[in-house]
Design an enzyme around this catalytic site. Structure first.
Site, PDB file in Angstrom:
ATOM      1  N   SER A   1      69.272  40.065  48.325  1.00 32.97           N
ATOM      2  CA  SER A   1      69.396  39.257  47.115  1.00 32.97           C
ATOM      3  C   SER A   1      68.094  38.518  46.850  1.00 32.97           C
ATOM      4  O   SER A   1      67.412  38.074  47.790  1.00 32.97           O
ATOM      5  CB  SER A   1      70.529  38.238  47.263  1.00 32.97           C
TER       6      SER A   1
ATOM      7  N   TYR B   1      74.303  31.551  52.274  1.00 40.65           N
ATOM      8  CA  TYR B   1      74.117  32.849  51.641  1.00 40.65           C
ATOM      9  C   TYR B   1      72.635  33.185  51.516  1.00 40.65           C
ATOM     10  O   TYR B   1      72.197  34.285  51.880  1.00 40.65           O
ATOM     11  CB  TYR B   1      74.782  32.866  50.265  1.00 40.65           C
TER      12      TYR B   1
END
Length: 231
Positions: A133, A156
């Site tokens: 990501s 995350y």
């Protein structure tokens, strides 16, 4: 014919990646933790389902054995399974929360890759795509105006930074395997309540591109649908 195994392929990015690769001529094996959802997704796609929980050694080993017995091996591994973690302030995050997120997003990739690498190495053109990501990019998260710089998600983002570094280290370690990381970008998925401006098709552009590279393709790169990204 290219045989591809995708973890977390029962919905969203994983499902769309499977659909597009089948359309491109790949034999796709749908991997998912939930047997009912995974089987339903595979049936809808016209693929075969193999149950896999990336946090469980026995489950991963059983999946590898299943694919060895049925397909004989794979050419492409797409490590797509991931979790966002709790949507809570940073000061409320616990060690247990961190363990859960990293076990899926990072350790899960190590676990699956370790189990499937012997199969991959039997392929004439082995490829691994790790779904990372831009939120794990030090460059993008410090670039004013970017969505990656505005969203705070300590666990995350840290886990995805680890995924990208793991990718580069694997690529350097295994010159016989193409290993790259893909950033789907801000795509409408369950992770963000379907608020992302990109469709899942746009979000899978980089994944599909890296899954279909030729023998002269890149390794050790991190890219989204527009090109290579800063680390």
């Amino acid at each position: 014919m290219t045989t591809t195994f995708i973890t977390g392929a029962n919905k969203s990015l994983g499902y769309e990646t499977a659909r597009r690769l089948i359309e491109a001529g790949h034999t796709v094996i749908v991997g998912a933790r939930d047997a009912q959802r995974g089987a339903a997704a595979a049936e809808a796609l016209g693929a075969r389902f193999v149950q896999i929980d990336v946090t469980d050694d026995a489950s991963v080993a059983a999946a590898a054995d299943d694919i060895t017995a049925h397909e004989g091996g794979i050419d492409v591994l797409i490590n797509n399974a991931g979790v966002f973690g709790p949507h809570i302030p940073a000061d409320q995050l616990t060690a247990a929360d961190a363990t859960t997120v990293f076990d899926v997003n990072v350790v899960g990739i190590v676990r699956v890759t370790h189990a499937f690498l012997p199969m991959l190495r039997k392929s004439a053109h082995p490829v691994i795509v790790n779904v990372s990501s831009g939120m794990g990019s030090f460059t993008l998260t410090h670039e004013a105006g970017r969505i990656e710089a505005k969203n705070l998600a300590p666990l995350y983002t840290a886990s995805k930074a680890a995924v990208t570094m793991l990718t580069t280290q694997y690529a350097k370690s295994w010159p016989d395997v193409k290993v790259n990381a893909a950033d789907p970008g801000y795509t409408a998925t369950d992770f963000n309540g379907h608020s992302g401006p990109q469709t899942v098709t746009e979000g899978t552009d980089a994944i599909v591109e890296l899954a279909t590279i030729g023998t002269d393709g890149p390794t050790g790169t991190f890219r989204d649908r527009h090109g290579e990204l800063g680390w």
